[in-house]
Enzyme design. Structure first.
Site, PDB file in Angstrom:
ATOM      1  N   ARG A  72       0.847  -1.203   0.000  1.00 59.40           N
ATOM      2  CA  ARG A  72       0.000   0.000   0.000  1.00 59.40           C
ATOM      3  C   ARG A  72       0.882   1.253   0.000  1.00 59.40           C
ATOM      4  O   ARG A  72       0.578   2.237  -0.662  1.00 59.40           O
ATOM      5  CB  ARG A  72      -0.901   0.027   1.238  1.00 59.40           C
ATOM      6  CG  ARG A  72      -1.833  -1.154   1.427  1.00 59.40           C
ATOM      7  CD  ARG A  72      -2.973  -1.216   0.445  1.00 59.40           C
ATOM      8  NE  ARG A  72      -2.588  -1.738  -0.859  1.00 59.40           N
ATOM      9  CZ  ARG A  72      -2.258  -3.013  -1.108  1.00 59.40           C
ATOM     10  NH1 ARG A  72      -2.238  -3.907  -0.138  1.00 59.40           N
ATOM     11  NH2 ARG A  72      -1.941  -3.400  -2.313  1.00 59.40           N
TER      12      ARG A  72
ATOM     13  N   HIS B   9      -7.644   7.010  11.693  1.00 60.06           N
ATOM     14  CA  HIS B   9      -7.322   5.590  11.568  1.00 60.06           C
ATOM     15  C   HIS B   9      -5.839   5.322  11.337  1.00 60.06           C
ATOM     16  O   HIS B   9      -5.459   4.248  10.879  1.00 60.06           O
ATOM     17  CB  HIS B   9      -8.164   4.974  10.449  1.00 60.06           C
ATOM     18  CG  HIS B   9      -9.633   5.034  10.731  1.00 60.06           C
ATOM     19  ND1 HIS B   9     -10.594   5.013   9.737  1.00 60.06           N
ATOM     20  CD2 HIS B   9     -10.306   5.139  11.908  1.00 60.06           C
ATOM     21  CE1 HIS B   9     -11.793   5.100  10.296  1.00 60.06           C
ATOM     22  NE2 HIS B   9     -11.645   5.175  11.606  1.00 60.06           N
TER      23      HIS B   9
END
Length: 234
Positions: free
Chosen positions: A61, A109
């Site tokens: 990612r 987050h």
């Protein structure tokens, strides 16, 4: 000289704003994220079962993030700092808001470009590379893990976000379906007199007692519309 206080524009952003920069979301693909069940790669249980899989997933990612750029929605939000005090509360773990020029960003987050101790979550480190390797350890000797708030973990920035939401003169929801909690509950802390703009082509439901303006467009088109509306009110 009289100083005019800028209105406080508070933004809650979600995956929809980053999707237009090429970052995939899992909620649009049947609960899968890049082919993985989210609980495999975004839960403490998944980490304990297969640490190598989780590390590799987030390493990829980060690598993909290097090829993504902020889109016009990010840029407009940054430019609105000329006329407003802008605070962005984002559910996204990428750094596209910052790269676009926004100066006050809270990541609920976590942040993809940071690592944390697997022993002490208060030990957080900036990454200057895209890969966390097995054997990369914190100062207490524990393995580094992604600085991501996984399902079942506490959201450490939530109290700060609530405090910011209570001071909003204008509140904007963009790119989020308001289905992820506790982030979605921030709308409940916005003052009753504050106008809420919701930018989403799918028209997520907001408390009907609120003053809500729905902009049924994607992030970039919706931000262009919102920019015109906001500037007409200055």
């Amino acid at each position: 000289m009289i100083m005019i206080k800028k209105k406080h524009l508070v933004v809650l952003s979600g995956a929809g704003i980053s999707a237009e920069s090429g970052i995939k979301t899992f909620r649009d693909s049947g609960g899968l994220w890049e082919g993985h069940d989210v609980m495999e790669v975004a839960s403490p249980e998944g980490w304990r079962r297969n640490r190598a899989l989780v590390q590799n997933f987030y390493n990829l990612r980060r690598r993909q993030l290097l090829d993504c750029e902020p889109n016009e929605a990010h840029t407009i939000l940054a430019e609105l700092e000329r006329d407003f005090q802008v605070s962005i509360i984002t559910q996204n773990v990428d750094d596209l808001h910052e790269r676009a020029g926004s100066t006050k960003v809270i990541h609920l987050h976590g942040e993809l470009k940071k690592a944390q101790s697997s022993l002490d979550p208060s030990l957080v480190y900036n990454l200057d590379h895209w890969e966390i390797k097995e054997g990369d350890k914190c100062e207490k000797g524990s393995q580094l893990r992604p600085h991501i708030v996984w399902f079942g973990e506490q959201v450490p920035m939530m109290e700060n976000a609530i405090e910011i939401a209570t001071t909003a003169d204008v509140f904007v929801v963009i790119g989020t379906s308001l289905q992820v909690y506790p982030a979605a509950s921030l709308v409940d802390f916005v003052p009753d007199s504050t106008l809420i703009y919701v930018i989403d082509p799918k028209n997520p439901e907001v408390n009907f007692r609120r003053k809500v303006v729905n902009i049924l467009e994607n992030a970039t088109k919706g931000m262009k519309t919102l920019e015109k509306l906001l500037k007409s009110q200055i």
